[in-house]
Design an enzyme around this catalytic site. Structure first.
Site, PDB file in Angstrom:
ATOM      1  N   GLU A 187      12.522   3.380  22.262  1.00  0.00           N
ATOM      2  CA  GLU A 187      13.237   2.115  22.447  1.00  0.00           C
ATOM      3  C   GLU A 187      13.927   1.658  21.178  1.00  0.00           C
ATOM      4  O   GLU A 187      13.410   1.842  20.079  1.00  0.00           O
ATOM      5  CB  GLU A 187      12.291   0.988  22.892  1.00  0.00           C
ATOM      6  CG  GLU A 187      12.346   0.679  24.367  1.00  0.00           C
ATOM      7  CD  GLU A 187      11.426   1.555  25.182  1.00  0.00           C
ATOM      8  OE1 GLU A 187      11.571   1.564  26.416  1.00  0.00           O
ATOM      9  OE2 GLU A 187      10.580   2.230  24.597  1.00  0.00           O
ATOM     10  N   THR A 188      15.096   1.060  21.374  1.00  0.00           N
ATOM     11  CA  THR A 188      15.791   0.340  20.304  1.00  0.00           C
ATOM     12  C   THR A 188      15.994  -1.093  20.783  1.00  0.00           C
ATOM     13  O   THR A 188      16.446  -1.314  21.903  1.00  0.00           O
ATOM     14  CB  THR A 188      17.152   1.001  19.987  1.00  0.00           C
ATOM     15  OG1 THR A 188      16.924   2.335  19.516  1.00  0.00           O
ATOM     16  CG2 THR A 188      17.908   0.225  18.922  1.00  0.00           C
TER      17      THR A 188
END
Length: 283
Positions: free
Chosen positions: A47-48
């Protein structure tokens, strides 16, 4: 060129190169979804996060933020470890004890307490009585011949929980190597993740591992959402409203849980370590 501050943070751990890593991008103004997706693919972490202050305040003065999470391929409605990562970064820039994030899953409040970051999440639902025939093959591929004490399913999170018998040692859980590609092929239906758990020892209430090949994650290192299921299951079983657990993936991490009195919410607490700070150079 435009410089954008970016961090990489390991969540649910107090030391580098363990826990669950996420990238955190600080946005002074919003950018397109396409650009967010491109950055997330470039970072290539599970995830970002993209975070910006609400109503033109600065990162240091605001207590309310807009927050989105992207995997390398799509936007997701909720991510625990990336929320913790975002809070860890903001708490280095901001003196507030509590921050609010406006997200696709509503407003999430995150607070700090000593070295811990505390996040309040909805408690997952659980069904123990069911016909498991549609997931028989997945269960076999997940745990092989290890004996199962109980099976549970959470429809709110689409997670299957497999509680192994107390005769199963921690080393057996750690050594499990499920064929996650086969798991994905064997089932296309209500299950999007498999939690395998055993009773704890050495100060932990329980241990677990989590596999989600249906979401492109063969094994997740430390999973906030899985602990909203596990907190419900073990809290009921052990008659406790405060629990401490270890997710024993290769990277490993620790999660503290507190079930709130109305039992519809759970506080997940952990530590986070910022491993990198830099700038994205975006034309």
């Amino acid at each position: 060129e435009h410089k954008m501050e970016i961090y990489i943070v390991d969540s649910f751990t107090d030391k580098p190169f363990s826990g669950n890593p996420a990238a955190v991008c600080l946005l002074n103004e919003d950018i397109s979804a396409e650009k967010k997706q491109s950055i997330s693919a470039e970072m290539n972490l599970s995830e970002t996060s993209f975070v910006r202050p609400k109503e033109g305040n600065s990162f240091g003065s605001s207590t309310e933020f807009f927050l989105q999470w992207f995997t390398p391929t799509c936007e997701v409605p909720l991510c625990g470890h990336a929320t913790m990562a975002t809070a860890a970064v903001l708490f280095t820039l901001n003196d507030s004890l509590e921050l609010s994030f406006h997200t696709l899953s509503g407003v999430l409040s995150v607070s700090r307490d000593g070295g811990y970051i505390r996040m309040t999440f909805p408690l997952a639902n659980l069904t123990l009585q069911d016909d498991w025939s549609d997931v028989e093959e997945v269960i076999k591929l997940s745990v092989g011949s290890l004996p199962i004490e109980k099976i549970a399913y959470s429809s709110s999170t689409k997670k299957l929980l497999l509680h192994l018998e107390d005769t199963v040692e921690l080393s057996s859980l750690v050594q499990l190597r499920p064929d996650t590609a086969a798991m994905q092929r064997a089932h296309e239906g209500r299950v999007r993740g498999v939690i395998i758990t055993i009773r704890g020892s050495d100060g932990y209430d329980f241990y677990s591992r989590y596999f989600a090949p249906w979401n492109g994650i063969p094994e997740d290192p430390v999973t906030g959402s899985a602990h909203t299921v596990l907190a419900n299951y073990w809290g009921t079983l052990l008659r406790k409203d405060e629990l401490v657990a270890r997710q024993c993936s290769a990277r490993g991490g620790d999660v503290k849980m507190k079930l709130l009195a109305d039992n519809q919410k759970v506080i997940l607490a952990g530590k986070a370590f910022i491993v990198m700070k830099g700038a994205l150079l975006i034309p």
